[in-house]
Write a protein that holds these residues in place. Structure first.
Motif, PDB file in Angstrom:
ATOM      1  N   VAL A  36      -7.757 129.927  18.997  1.00 22.70           N
ATOM      2  CA  VAL A  36      -7.268 128.716  19.821  1.00 22.70           C
ATOM      3  C   VAL A  36      -7.439 127.743  19.731  1.00 22.70           C
ATOM      4  CG1 VAL A  36      -9.591 129.191  21.979  1.00 22.70           C
ATOM      5  CG2 VAL A  36      -7.007 129.021  22.813  1.00 22.70           C
ATOM      6  N   LEU A  37      -9.107 127.147  18.868  1.00 26.04           N
ATOM      7  CA  LEU A  37      -9.808 125.877  18.730  1.00 26.04           C
ATOM      8  C   LEU A  37      -8.965 125.073  18.061  1.00 26.04           C
ATOM      9  CD1 LEU A  37     -13.601 126.184  19.964  1.00 26.04           C
ATOM     10  CD2 LEU A  37     -11.607 124.680  21.298  1.00 26.04           C
ATOM     11  N   ILE A  38      -9.333 125.901  16.422  1.00 27.09           N
ATOM     12  CA  ILE A  38      -8.893 125.085  15.698  1.00 27.09           C
ATOM     13  C   ILE A  38      -6.920 125.213  15.583  1.00 27.09           C
ATOM     14  CG2 ILE A  38      -7.869 127.109  14.468  1.00 27.09           C
ATOM     15  CD1 ILE A  38     -10.127 124.795  13.192  1.00 27.09           C
ATOM     16  N   LEU A  39      -6.007 125.905  16.913  1.00 30.57           N
ATOM     17  CA  LEU A  39      -4.846 125.510  16.262  1.00 30.57           C
ATOM     18  C   LEU A  39      -4.822 124.345  17.489  1.00 30.57           C
ATOM     19  CD1 LEU A  39      -3.691 129.322  17.690  1.00 30.57           C
ATOM     20  CD2 LEU A  39      -2.420 127.681  16.159  1.00 30.57           C
ATOM     21  N   GLY A  86      -4.401 121.610  15.461  1.00 29.96           N
ATOM     22  CA  GLY A  86      -3.299 121.276  15.078  1.00 29.96           C
ATOM     23  C   GLY A  86      -3.652 121.660  13.260  1.00 29.96           C
ATOM     24  N   GLN A  87      -4.741 122.457  13.362  1.00 24.80           N
ATOM     25  CA  GLN A  87      -5.220 122.804  11.911  1.00 24.80           C
ATOM     26  C   GLN A  87      -4.475 124.262  11.513  1.00 24.80           C
ATOM     27  OE1 GLN A  87      -6.797 120.765   9.599  1.00 24.80           O
ATOM     28  NE2 GLN A  87      -6.965 119.253  11.101  1.00 24.80           N
ATOM     29  N   GLY A  88      -3.394 123.604  10.574  1.00 20.61           N
ATOM     30  CA  GLY A  88      -3.344 125.045  10.121  1.00 20.61           C
ATOM     31  C   GLY A  88      -3.405 125.840   8.555  1.00 20.61           C
ATOM     32  N   ASN A  89      -3.158 127.693   7.874  1.00 16.97           N
ATOM     33  CA  ASN A  89      -3.786 128.046   7.518  1.00 16.97           C
ATOM     34  C   ASN A  89      -5.058 128.029   6.990  1.00 16.97           C
ATOM     35  OD1 ASN A  89      -0.727 127.999   6.128  1.00 16.97           O
ATOM     36  ND2 ASN A  89      -1.054 125.899   5.427  1.00 16.97           N
ATOM     37  N   ILE A  90      -5.716 127.757   8.571  1.00 13.29           N
ATOM     38  CA  ILE A  90      -7.424 128.088   7.951  1.00 13.29           C
ATOM     39  C   ILE A  90      -7.638 129.130   8.831  1.00 13.29           C
ATOM     40  CG2 ILE A  90      -9.552 127.223   8.701  1.00 13.29           C
ATOM     41  CD1 ILE A  90      -8.495 124.474   8.539  1.00 13.29           C
ATOM     42  N   ASN A  91      -7.778 130.313   8.045  1.00 12.51           N
ATOM     43  CA  ASN A  91      -7.841 131.527   9.130  1.00 12.51           C
ATOM     44  C   ASN A  91      -9.086 132.211   9.723  1.00 12.51           C
ATOM     45  OD1 ASN A  91      -4.749 131.934   8.798  1.00 12.51           O
ATOM     46  ND2 ASN A  91      -4.285 132.949   8.181  1.00 12.51           N
ATOM     47  N   ASN A  92     -10.352 131.730   8.332  1.00 11.52           N
ATOM     48  CA  ASN A  92     -11.887 132.687   8.334  1.00 11.52           C
ATOM     49  C   ASN A  92     -12.233 131.678   9.423  1.00 11.52           C
ATOM     50  OD1 ASN A  92     -14.315 132.032   7.336  1.00 11.52           O
ATOM     51  ND2 ASN A  92     -12.852 134.216   6.708  1.00 11.52           N
ATOM     52  N   THR A  93     -12.610 132.512  10.021  1.00 11.71           N
ATOM     53  CA  THR A  93     -13.418 132.317  11.482  1.00 11.71           C
ATOM     54  C   THR A  93     -14.831 131.429  10.553  1.00 11.71           C
ATOM     55  OG1 THR A  93     -13.151 134.480  12.375  1.00 11.71           O
ATOM     56  CG2 THR A  93     -14.859 133.052  13.335  1.00 11.71           C
ATOM     57  N   LEU A  94     -15.927 131.296   9.783  1.00  9.29           N
ATOM     58  CA  LEU A  94     -16.577 131.083  10.064  1.00  9.29           C
ATOM     59  C   LEU A  94     -15.777 129.486   9.179  1.00  9.29           C
ATOM     60  CD1 LEU A  94     -19.036 132.940   7.308  1.00  9.29           C
ATOM     61  CD2 LEU A  94     -18.785 132.491   9.518  1.00  9.29           C
ATOM     62  N   LYS A  95     -15.206 129.371   8.084  1.00  6.25           N
ATOM     63  CA  LYS A  95     -14.198 128.409   7.596  1.00  6.25           C
ATOM     64  C   LYS A  95     -13.657 127.144   9.151  1.00  6.25           C
ATOM     65  CE  LYS A  95     -13.225 129.772   2.871  1.00  6.25           C
ATOM     66  NZ  LYS A  95     -12.107 129.924   1.454  1.00  6.25           N
ATOM     67  N   ARG A  96     -12.790 128.318  10.037  1.00  9.19           N
ATOM     68  CA  ARG A  96     -12.677 127.266  11.772  1.00  9.19           C
ATOM     69  C   ARG A  96     -14.083 126.684  11.599  1.00  9.19           C
ATOM     70  NH1 ARG A  96      -8.669 131.883  13.400  1.00  9.19           N
ATOM     71  NH2 ARG A  96      -6.564 131.422  12.461  1.00  9.19           N
ATOM     72  N   TYR A  97     -14.910 127.152  12.065  1.00 11.36           N
ATOM     73  CA  TYR A  97     -15.893 126.826  12.719  1.00 11.36           C
ATOM     74  C   TYR A  97     -16.804 125.000  11.829  1.00 11.36           C
ATOM     75  CZ  TYR A  97     -16.281 129.784  16.488  1.00 11.36           C
ATOM     76  OH  TYR A  97     -16.207 130.283  17.947  1.00 11.36           O
ATOM     77  N   GLU A  98     -16.291 125.578  10.636  1.00 10.80           N
ATOM     78  CA  GLU A  98     -17.086 124.354   9.871  1.00 10.80           C
ATOM     79  C   GLU A  98     -15.834 123.279  10.175  1.00 10.80           C
ATOM     80  OE1 GLU A  98     -17.140 123.612   4.892  1.00 10.80           O
ATOM     81  OE2 GLU A  98     -17.479 125.948   5.667  1.00 10.80           O
ATOM     82  N   ASN A 115     -19.869 118.341  18.942  1.00 13.32           N
ATOM     83  CA  ASN A 115     -20.280 120.073  19.188  1.00 13.32           C
ATOM     84  C   ASN A 115     -20.503 120.512  18.352  1.00 13.32           C
ATOM     85  OD1 ASN A 115     -19.626 119.855  22.005  1.00 13.32           O
ATOM     86  ND2 ASN A 115     -16.846 119.376  21.768  1.00 13.32           N
ATOM     87  N   ALA A 116     -20.698 120.093  17.161  1.00 10.59           N
ATOM     88  CA  ALA A 116     -21.463 119.854  15.483  1.00 10.59           C
ATOM     89  C   ALA A 116     -21.850 120.850  15.646  1.00 10.59           C
ATOM     90  CB  ALA A 116     -20.963 119.087  14.857  1.00 10.59           C
ATOM     91  N   ARG A 117     -23.050 121.138  16.451  1.00  9.81           N
ATOM     92  CA  ARG A 117     -23.613 121.901  16.495  1.00  9.81           C
ATOM     93  C   ARG A 117     -24.054 123.083  17.545  1.00  9.81           C
ATOM     94  NH1 ARG A 117     -27.003 124.414  19.924  1.00  9.81           N
ATOM     95  NH2 ARG A 117     -25.650 123.878  21.573  1.00  9.81           N
ATOM     96  N   LEU A 118     -22.708 123.278  18.350  1.00  7.23           N
ATOM     97  CA  LEU A 118     -22.410 124.100  18.709  1.00  7.23           C
ATOM     98  C   LEU A 118     -21.325 125.363  17.538  1.00  7.23           C
ATOM     99  CD1 LEU A 118     -21.760 126.946  21.569  1.00  7.23           C
ATOM    100  CD2 LEU A 118     -20.368 125.275  21.867  1.00  7.23           C
ATOM    101  N   TYR A 119     -20.817 124.740  16.411  1.00  7.52           N
ATOM    102  CA  TYR A 119     -20.165 125.171  16.161  1.00  7.52           C
ATOM    103  C   TYR A 119     -20.755 125.448  15.027  1.00  7.52           C
ATOM    104  CZ  TYR A 119     -15.600 123.538  18.938  1.00  7.52           C
ATOM    105  OH  TYR A 119     -14.960 123.101  19.828  1.00  7.52           O
ATOM    106  N   GLU A 120     -21.754 125.168  14.987  1.00  5.54           N
ATOM    107  CA  GLU A 120     -22.675 125.879  13.556  1.00  5.54           C
ATOM    108  C   GLU A 120     -23.172 126.782  13.360  1.00  5.54           C
ATOM    109  OE1 GLU A 120     -24.851 122.112  12.554  1.00  5.54           O
ATOM    110  OE2 GLU A 120     -23.326 121.307  11.398  1.00  5.54           O
TER     111      GLU A 120
END
Length: 643
Positions: free
Chosen positions: A547-550, A553-565, A574-579
């Motif tokens: 939901v956060l990557i949607l 507005g970032q499409g074609n990023i499916n991998n959860t780790l890459k989404r948080y990156e 919020n970088a610390r939380l996502y990391e």
């Protein structure tokens, strides 16, 4: 006779790889030569540029941090080493200077292991040798130092020493050589032409005089220290280390470990008095391993039956087990396993298309793409689970639609059948392309997604959680791209309501711990008293990332780790939380894979009692980001007003 200190060191080291691979007598010999060092807070263990010592270090108590420097001289944290972590392993692997600064963060007690004494016992313990070779070529903590010094990409694999001959490596290629009178630029051009990382300097009788590697060119020429117009003898390393054509993989690995050299020259008799026949590098060793991902993928390409594909997938799980044992980075593991799974899917599609030809159905009546969904769609499927897939085909005139769909339904039937034979079970919920509901044209898929995004019912949110993580593995990608474009257009129309519904769905699994810090287990059914890793810990993180990557507005990023990156870059506040969320998810993927391989199942459910104390602690710690991410969703989408 070992003293009490030696026995205390022994008891500590015996639980840590690679010391755990030694027998009692050998480890006691190592422990006898250990130096116990007290490191006060903020004191330096070693500095970048210092020559390697005759020791490497294990943290007994406290914390040591490793730092590199950027171009401005600022310190950048590379690794934080705690109890049982090993660092400063360079003296065991190479003769290069240290590349990091090692500093104690707090009062620390270190065990300094004698490198020479440890190196002496390596040839007698293949598992130790295997561990160190993998460390040199892999993504483990120790490889960070090694790769930073070498300044080149190295393939991560889990090689197993054996008696395989190296002769097959060079049957199809001649060694790349130059004469002593050639210039450095001549040698560099020849290396570039042949795409190799080294060149052997030979005399008129083709006997080796020296060797130049990519590293020599960087060290001497790229820095301007040596003119490229000078003879190759100016920078070549001599004499060369030679080995015979009959040498085994284990022979080469031992010689590389002992000498710290990364290229060995093969000659007719194993000395520099006979003709050069080849060059062996660390990269070559990796490619020789039958359980190497490149080899498995190559085998998939020539496979002709589903049964052989199943054997190859079995081999890939043994490869996975090796990766997990050596603590190779999860990002690398998921990339390798995803590539293997994708190649298997593509092979099943090719076999199914051939079967359609045999049935007299001919070629596909329209362009199509096979969509993987769920964990495989996110590129996170390590173990074989049930199938989640769909098929999208290009729009055709309405009159042709029934026949076109009928063709693709039959094709999907064959593909899912082959995948089942490979070991990917049929989906109990029938979320497969062989289901008419999930085999649609591009326009009808757009209508389906619009419906899900408009309804916001529990069923729609369930489908969204599965189908929004789609990824095309066949075709040119244009059809999945059209679907992605459509989704973001719909987001603009109903973004607030839909995103809030997605966020609300992501909160359906509350904290995995009870008030008394116990794991929330299933109360009844087949998995009574077991903890659901997928639903309780992993799904909250995947749902939140989606939901956060949607929203971003970032499409074609499916991998959860890459989404948080990506989110950490988009929202630095919020970088610390996502990391932390990414780190927690890495741990959960690893733990589930380890459990699944051990029990030969999906690894989804676990009895808390079967976890080690360390696993329980790490698992509990991974739950912290789950709660923080869910709080962020509540605030951002004002979910308290929707309950």
């Amino acid at each position: 006779m070992p003293n009490q200190v030696t026995y205390r060191v022994y008891d500590f080291l015996k639980e840590i790889a690679p010391f755990s691979y030694l027998d009692r007598e050998a480890l006691l010999r190592v422990a006898e030569r250990v130096e116990v060092r007290y490191q006060p807070p903020d004191t330096v263990v070693f500095r970048p540029g210092e020559p390697p010592r005759d020791r490497f270090f294990v943290v007994k108590e406290g914390t040591v941090e490793l730092y590199s420097e950027d171009v401005d001289g600022n310190e950048l944290l590379v690794e934080r080493c705690g109890e049982q972590d090993i660092f400063g392993i360079r003296p065991l692997l190479a003769e290069d200077n240290y590349v990091f600064l090692a500093r104690a963060v707090e009062e620390s007690l270190l065990y300094a292991i004698n490198s020479e004494g440890f190196r002496e016992i390596i040839p007698n313990y293949p598992r130790v040798l295997e561990y160190l070779v993998t460390s040199m070529a892999g993504s483990s903590r120790y490889a960070v130092e090694y790769r930073a010094a070498r300044r080149q990409e190295m393939a991560a694999a889990a090689p197993e020493p054996d008696l395989m001959s190296l002769h097959t490596l060079h049957r199809s290629r001649d060694p790349v050589v130059c004469l002593r009178t050639d210039t450095i630029i001549d040698a560099a051009r020849r290396m570039t032409e042949h795409n190799v990382g080294s060149i052997v300097i030979v005399d008129d009788d083709f006997r080796p005089s020296g060797i130049i590697t990519d590293r020599d060119l960087r060290r001497c020429v790229a820095t301007g220290a040596v003119s490229r117009k000078l003879p190759v003898t100016t920078i070549m390393s001599a004499p060369v280390l030679c080995l015979a054509q009959q040498a085994t993989v284990a022979d080469v690995q031992i010689k590389m470990i002992r000498t710290g050299k990364h290229h060995l020259v093969q000659t007719e008799d194993g000395t520099d008095r006979t003709r050069v026949t080849g060059v062996i590098s660390e990269h070559d060793l990796l490619l020789l391993q039958g359980n190497n991902p490149a080899v498995i993928i190559q085998e998939i390409g020539v496979a002709t039956t589903a049964s052989y594909l199943r054997e190859l997938r079995d081999r890939s799980e043994r490869l996975l087990g090796g990766f997990l044992e050596k603590e190779v980075a999860i990002g690398y593991i998921t990339a390798v396993m995803t590539q293997i799974n994708d190649e298997i899917i593509r092979k099943c599609i090719k076999m199914s298309l051939a079967r359609m030809q045999q049935d007299g159905r001919g070629n596909p009546p329209a362009l199509f793409d096979w969509l993987t969904l769920g964990s495989q769609g996110r590129g996170e499927q390590l173990l074989r689970t049930d199938q989640d897939n769909a098929l999208i085909f290009e729009d055709v005139p309405e009159a042709r639609y029934p026949a076109t769909k009928d063709y693709f339904l039959q094709l999907a039937e064959y593909i899912t059948e082959y995948l089942n034979e490979v070991g990917f079970d049929y989906c109990d919920g029938d979320m497969m392309a062989s289901n008419p509901k999930w085999c649609l044209s591009a326009s009808r898929w757009k209508e389906q997604f619009s419906s899900w995004m408009h309804d916001n019912t529990a069923e729609s949110m369930l489908h969204t959680s599965i189908f929004f993580d789609y990824r095309g593995v066949w075709g040119d990608g244009s059809l999945p791209d059209k679907l992605t474009d459509h989704i973001f257009l719909e987001m603009e129309r109903r973004s607030t309501r839909f995103q809030a519904s997605l966020a609300m769905a992501a909160l359906q699994n509350p904290s995995p711990l009870t008030f008394f810090r116990n794991f929330v287990v299933e109360r009844s059914g087949e998995h009574k008293d077991q903890f659901d890793l997928k639903a309780r810990a992993m799904r909250p993180l995947t749902d939140a990332a989606r939901v956060l990557i949607l929203q971003a507005g970032q499409g074609n990023i499916n991998n959860t780790l890459k989404r948080y990156e990506a989110l950490a870059t988009i929202e630095p506040q919020n970088a610390r939380l996502y990391e932390e969320a990414a780190k927690a998810y890495e741990l959960l993927i690893r733990l589930r894979a380890e459990l699944g391989l051990k029990r030969n199942d999906s690894g989804r459910f676990v009895r808390p009692g079967e976890l080690t104390q360390v696993q329980r602690l790490l698992l509990r710690n991974s739950f912290n980001p789950v709660g923080e991410i869910q709080k962020l969703l509540e605030l951002r989408f004002q979910l308290n007003f929707m309950r």
